[in-house]
Design a protein around this motif. Structure first.
Motif, short mmCIF file in Angstrom:
data_model
loop_
_atom_site.label_atom_id
_atom_site.label_comp_id
_atom_site.label_asym_id
_atom_site.label_seq_id
_atom_site.Cartn_x
_atom_site.Cartn_y
_atom_site.Cartn_z
N MET A 38 -9.53 -33.97 36.90
CA MET A 38 -8.60 -33.14 37.68
C MET A 38 -8.50 -31.75 37.05
N PRO A 39 -8.57 -30.70 37.88
CA PRO A 39 -8.46 -29.34 37.32
C PRO A 39 -7.03 -29.04 36.88
N TYR A 40 -6.92 -28.45 35.71
CA TYR A 40 -5.61 -28.00 35.25
C TYR A 40 -5.23 -26.72 35.99
N PRO A 41 -3.94 -26.50 36.24
CA PRO A 41 -3.53 -25.25 36.90
C PRO A 41 -3.82 -24.05 36.00
N LYS A 42 -4.17 -22.94 36.63
CA LYS A 42 -4.43 -21.74 35.87
C LYS A 42 -3.11 -21.12 35.41
N PRO A 43 -3.04 -20.65 34.19
CA PRO A 43 -1.79 -20.06 33.70
C PRO A 43 -1.46 -18.78 34.47
N PRO A 44 -0.19 -18.59 34.83
CA PRO A 44 0.20 -17.38 35.56
C PRO A 44 0.33 -16.19 34.61
N ARG A 45 0.54 -15.06 35.20
CA ARG A 45 0.76 -13.86 34.39
C ARG A 45 2.08 -13.98 33.66
N ASN A 46 2.08 -13.53 32.41
CA ASN A 46 3.28 -13.61 31.59
C ASN A 46 4.42 -12.80 32.22
N ALA A 47 5.63 -13.40 32.24
CA ALA A 47 6.77 -12.73 32.87
C ALA A 47 7.09 -11.40 32.18
N TRP A 48 6.89 -11.33 30.86
CA TRP A 48 7.18 -10.08 30.15
C TRP A 48 6.24 -8.97 30.60
N GLU A 49 5.03 -9.33 30.94
CA GLU A 49 4.11 -8.33 31.47
C GLU A 49 4.58 -7.84 32.84
N THR A 50 5.13 -8.75 33.62
CA THR A 50 5.66 -8.37 34.93
C THR A 50 6.86 -7.44 34.77
N ILE A 51 7.71 -7.72 33.79
CA ILE A 51 8.86 -6.84 33.54
C ILE A 51 8.38 -5.42 33.21
N THR A 52 7.36 -5.34 32.37
CA THR A 52 6.80 -4.02 32.02
C THR A 52 6.23 -3.34 33.26
N ASP A 53 5.55 -4.11 34.12
CA ASP A 53 4.99 -3.53 35.35
C ASP A 53 6.09 -2.97 36.24
N VAL A 54 7.16 -3.77 36.42
CA VAL A 54 8.25 -3.34 37.31
C VAL A 54 8.94 -2.11 36.72
N ALA A 55 9.13 -2.11 35.39
CA ALA A 55 9.77 -0.95 34.75
C ALA A 55 8.90 0.29 34.93
N THR A 56 7.60 0.14 34.74
CA THR A 56 6.70 1.29 34.91
C THR A 56 6.72 1.79 36.34
N ASP A 57 6.68 0.85 37.28
CA ASP A 57 6.71 1.23 38.71
C ASP A 57 8.03 1.91 39.07
N THR A 58 9.12 1.49 38.43
CA THR A 58 10.42 2.10 38.70
C THR A 58 10.44 3.56 38.24
N VAL A 59 9.97 3.79 37.01
CA VAL A 59 9.92 5.16 36.50
C VAL A 59 9.01 6.02 37.38
N ASP A 60 7.86 5.47 37.78
CA ASP A 60 6.95 6.22 38.65
C ASP A 60 7.61 6.54 39.98
N ALA A 61 8.37 5.58 40.54
CA ALA A 61 9.02 5.80 41.84
C ALA A 61 10.09 6.89 41.73
N LEU A 62 10.85 6.86 40.62
CA LEU A 62 11.86 7.89 40.42
C LEU A 62 11.21 9.27 40.25
N HIS A 63 10.08 9.29 39.56
CA HIS A 63 9.39 10.56 39.35
C HIS A 63 8.80 11.10 40.65
N ASN A 64 8.30 10.19 41.48
CA ASN A 64 7.62 10.62 42.71
C ASN A 64 8.51 10.65 43.93
#
Length: 260
Positions: A38-64
């Motif tokens: 049976m195939p094991y499930p693939k590990p998802p993206r780390n939540a802390w990486e997602t937090i960094t992505d959302v924070a970066t996108d927030t700063v970019d949205a405020l700037h733009n």
């Protein structure tokens, strides 16, 4: 750590065609193998990486001056991590259940495995070996390296011995795995009678440090020695093993039992 299927050498001998096994014992191994596949499930993206992505996108949205990112992405990432860990825990439990069922099946069929499957293969192997060894003895040589110019019948007998050595070793390995896990013999804790019925007839010493003549021999030389000295090779059940211990209890005694 994933639990492993018990008695791997018992199954190895079966896979090599050296003996049969009960259908239930084979089926429970197949269940385990399907679980392994049976195939094991693939590990998802780390939540802390997602937090960094959302924070970066927030700063970019405020700037733009663009639309702010959806912070629900963080919770979705955490949820994915929880689901992934649940899947891993579930798979580990599956292995535990499969192994426990395998142990139960093996315990239930242990005696039948010995008497109906391993023993017939063992006895046939030992008899075939003795017959081939007798041909070599009659020729006057048993060492394979000295049989290169021997008649074809003799060389064939030597080849048969080699084949039976492999089969005997596989049968003994499977039996040892099974006996160690499911069928101990308290009367023979060191397993002296697990391979040789007449152990003390061949080695009458009761001294703890005394080694039998066949100690440290390779399998072929061991079988040669047993064939030459009347070794009664067998695959006993625990009860038979205990009876053999009792039958030879008087051999090699260094004292006279006190009268009642």
């Amino acid at each position: 750590m994933t639990e492993q299927l018990p008695v791997p050498r018992l199954y190895a001998g079966y896979d090599a065609g050296h003996y049969t096994l009960p259908d239930d014992v084979v089926a429970i191994r197949e269940t385990y193998q399907r679980l392994e596949a049976m195939p094991y499930p693939k590990p998802p993206r780390n939540a802390w990486e997602t937090i960094t992505d959302v924070a970066t996108d927030t700063v970019d949205a405020l700037h733009n001056g663009s639309k702010l990112p959806d912070v629900q992405r963080i919770e979705q990432a955490r949820q994915a991590e929880r689901v992934y860990q649940d899947a891993l825990d579930m798979m580990e439990t599956c292995y535990q259940i499969a192994v426990q069922r395998a142990r139960s099946v093996l315990s239930r069929h242990a005696l039948a495995i010995i008497t109906e499957h391993l023993r017939p293969a063992h006895d046939e192997t030992w008899q075939t070996y003795q017959d081939a060894h007798r041909i070599l003895r009659e020729y006057g040589e048993t060492e394979p390296r000295r049989l290169l110019s021997a008649p074809a019948k003799v060389r064939k007998a030597s080849d048969t011995c080699d084949l039976m050595v492999d089969r005997y070793r596989a049968i003994r390995d499977g039996y040892t795995d099974l006996r160690t896990r499911s069928l101990p013999c308290p009367e023979d804790p060191n397993g002296k009678y697990a391979a040789v019925r007449n152990y003390h007839e061949l080695h009458p010493s009761r001294m703890a440090m005394a080694r039998p003549a066949w100690h440290d021999m390779g399998t072929r030389h061991y079988l040669d020695w047993m064939a030459d000295h009347g070794g009664q090779l067998w695959l006993p059940t625990p009860d038979e093993q205990a009876e053999a211990v009792q039958a030879e209890a008087h051999i090699g005694q260094t004292f006279t039992p006190r009268a009642a």
